[in-house]
Design a protein around this motif. Structure first.
Motif, PDB file in Angstrom:
ATOM      1  N   SER A   3       1.303  -1.528   0.059  1.00  0.00           N
ATOM      2  CA  SER A   3      -0.157  -0.189   0.206  1.00  0.00           C
ATOM      3  C   SER A   3       0.973   1.817  -0.116  1.00  0.00           C
ATOM      4  O   SER A   3       0.538   2.681  -0.898  1.00  0.00           O
ATOM      5  CB  SER A   3      -0.567  -0.023   0.833  1.00  0.00           C
ATOM      6  N   TYR A   6       1.907   1.725  -3.367  1.00  0.00           N
ATOM      7  CA  TYR A   6       1.252   2.218  -4.530  1.00  0.00           C
ATOM      8  C   TYR A   6       1.026   3.701  -4.067  1.00  0.00           C
ATOM      9  O   TYR A   6       0.895   4.465  -4.897  1.00  0.00           O
ATOM     10  CB  TYR A   6      -0.071   1.896  -4.230  1.00  0.00           C
ATOM     11  N   LYS A  32     -10.912   6.844  -9.255  1.00  0.00           N
ATOM     12  CA  LYS A  32     -11.028   6.416  -7.797  1.00  0.00           C
ATOM     13  C   LYS A  32      -9.717   7.462  -7.632  1.00  0.00           C
ATOM     14  O   LYS A  32      -8.861   7.146  -6.686  1.00  0.00           O
ATOM     15  CB  LYS A  32      -9.931   5.415  -7.943  1.00  0.00           C
ATOM     16  N   HIS A 180      -6.933  -1.348  -5.314  1.00  0.00           N
ATOM     17  CA  HIS A 180      -7.419   0.187  -5.103  1.00  0.00           C
ATOM     18  C   HIS A 180      -8.494   0.159  -5.686  1.00  0.00           C
ATOM     19  O   HIS A 180      -9.356   1.225  -5.192  1.00  0.00           O
ATOM     20  CB  HIS A 180      -6.239   1.269  -5.302  1.00  0.00           C
TER      21      HIS A 180
END
Length: 385
Positions: A3, A6, A32, A180
């Protein structure tokens, strides 16, 4: 760790190709909150892609899934370009060009020149070797396969493939991005066709052989596979939805890479592509389609995906896959009223009559398959996506 990677990597994502796949990928990214640089070789292609995104967002507004403000904000995150120069500021790039290895290699060479060394280069290829695409770059460890399914907005899966040199960091960052975006992930080794199309395309190809040899009509082939194997869509209508040109390209890759005759493309599939009958996107393929069928097909797929999700992912949830695809010609045996599945009647012609009406498509597999009955009689043509 993933994460954190990301959060660092996916602030700006470049998407190469504004067709149905590229536009769909761009849409789910901007929804997103991720900024997107959408590039194609001509502005008219990009404008069409943006138009398709707007249509999709409008449908979500009508369905109460998003607000008009959400849609405006999403589109506002898209920057467009007819070159790859703006990709210098991209942290992550997804190539969604046609399924042609040389085209993709050319794009990857250019991306290698303009993107920073830390930028991940992902390909939406469904069959081409990630290792070979990576080999034309100076950072093969940053290249990965990221195969989205059509329609991108509603299909909940991305197929990831690691090339020979793909690093774990690259793979985990890509997987994190998929998650995500709300996508499930399946992982394939770098083999021709990966998992999905290695299994699916030979089935579609065999369905064409069954049609060519007169084993069954297109309707019966699809009906048998739908009702007998619980498929939401028969193999021939599925092929029309994917695009017969894409199906043929993938079969050629499988045949070339494996050297096994079981992957030999069906001559009838090749002939349809040669004749420009590519499926829903051209208005005719195995079946004929009314104008706007591509949008209806996307809506139907979204509805089926939503129903499956609502039932906890059960594949047994399926509606009639015919009605939402704008199918005009699907019945056998002359012209008549709609049959049990609610389709309008149509005429299937013998190959001799078919060749008389379409001399540019005569000979070859159609001439050899004297028992094949072909659909004929469509009013209006669709446009190439």
């Amino acid at each position: 760790m993933a994460s954190m990677l990301y959060q660092h990597l996916a602030q700006v994502v470049g998407v190469v190709g504004a067709g149905q796949m590229g536009a769909g990928i761009a849409q789910i990214l901007v929804q997103k909150g991720i900024k997107v640089i959408l590039s194609d070789r001509r502005f008219d292609i990009i404008e069409k892609g943006i138009g398709n995104i707007n249509k999709s967002l409008e449908k979500q507004i009508k369905a109460g899934k998003i607000t008009p403000e959400d849609a405006t904000a999403a589109v506002g995150r898209i920057e467009t370009a007819v070159s790859l120069e703006p990709f210098r500021k991209a942290d992550f790039v997804i190539e969604a060009a046609p399924e042609d290895e040389e085209i993709k290699k050319t794009i990857f060479r250019k991306l290698d020149q303009v993107t920073p060394v830390q930028t991940i280069l992902a390909s939406n290829t469904s069959s081409i070797s990630i290792t070979r695409l990576a080999a034309v770059t100076s950072k093969p460890h940053r290249v990965v396969g990221m195969h989205f399914m059509h329609p991108v907005v509603s299909v909940p899966l991305v197929e990831l493939a690691k090339g020979m040199h793909t690093s774990n960091q690259t793979f985990e960052s890509t997987k994190s991005l998929c998650q995500h975006l709300g996508k499930n992930v399946c992982v394939s080794e770098d083999r021709p066709g990966f998992i999905l199309y290695r299994v699916l395309m030979p089935m579609i190809n065999e369905a064409f052989f069954c049609m060519m040899e007169g084993v069954g009509t297109p309707d019966d082939i699809d009906k048998g596979m739908k009702l007998g194997t619980n498929m939401a869509l028969g193999p021939l209508k599925l092929a029309d939805s994917i695009g017969l040109d894409t199906c043929l390209s993938i079969m050629k890759v499988l045949h070339q890479q494996f050297g096994d005759s079981k992957y030999r493309p069906c001559p009838l599939l090749s002939q349809y592509v040669d004749g420009g009958w590519l499926g829903v996107k051209t208005g005719k393929g195995v079946f004929y389609y009314e104008p706007g069928a591509a949008d209806k097909a996307a809506d139907k797929a979204a509805a089926v995906a939503a129903a499956i999700a609502a039932h906890g992912g059960s594949s047994s949830v399926q509606g009639s896959s015919h009605a939402g695809h704008g199918v005009v010609s699907t019945h056998t045996g002359g012209t008549g009223g709609g049959g049990a599945d609610g389709h309008r009647g149509s005429t299937y012609l013998t190959p001799a009559h078919y060749q008389h009406q379409h001399p540019h498509l005569s000979g070859g597999s159609v001439a050899a398959a004297s028992a094949v009955r072909m659909p004929f009689g469509m009013s209006g043509e669709g446009k190439l996506l």
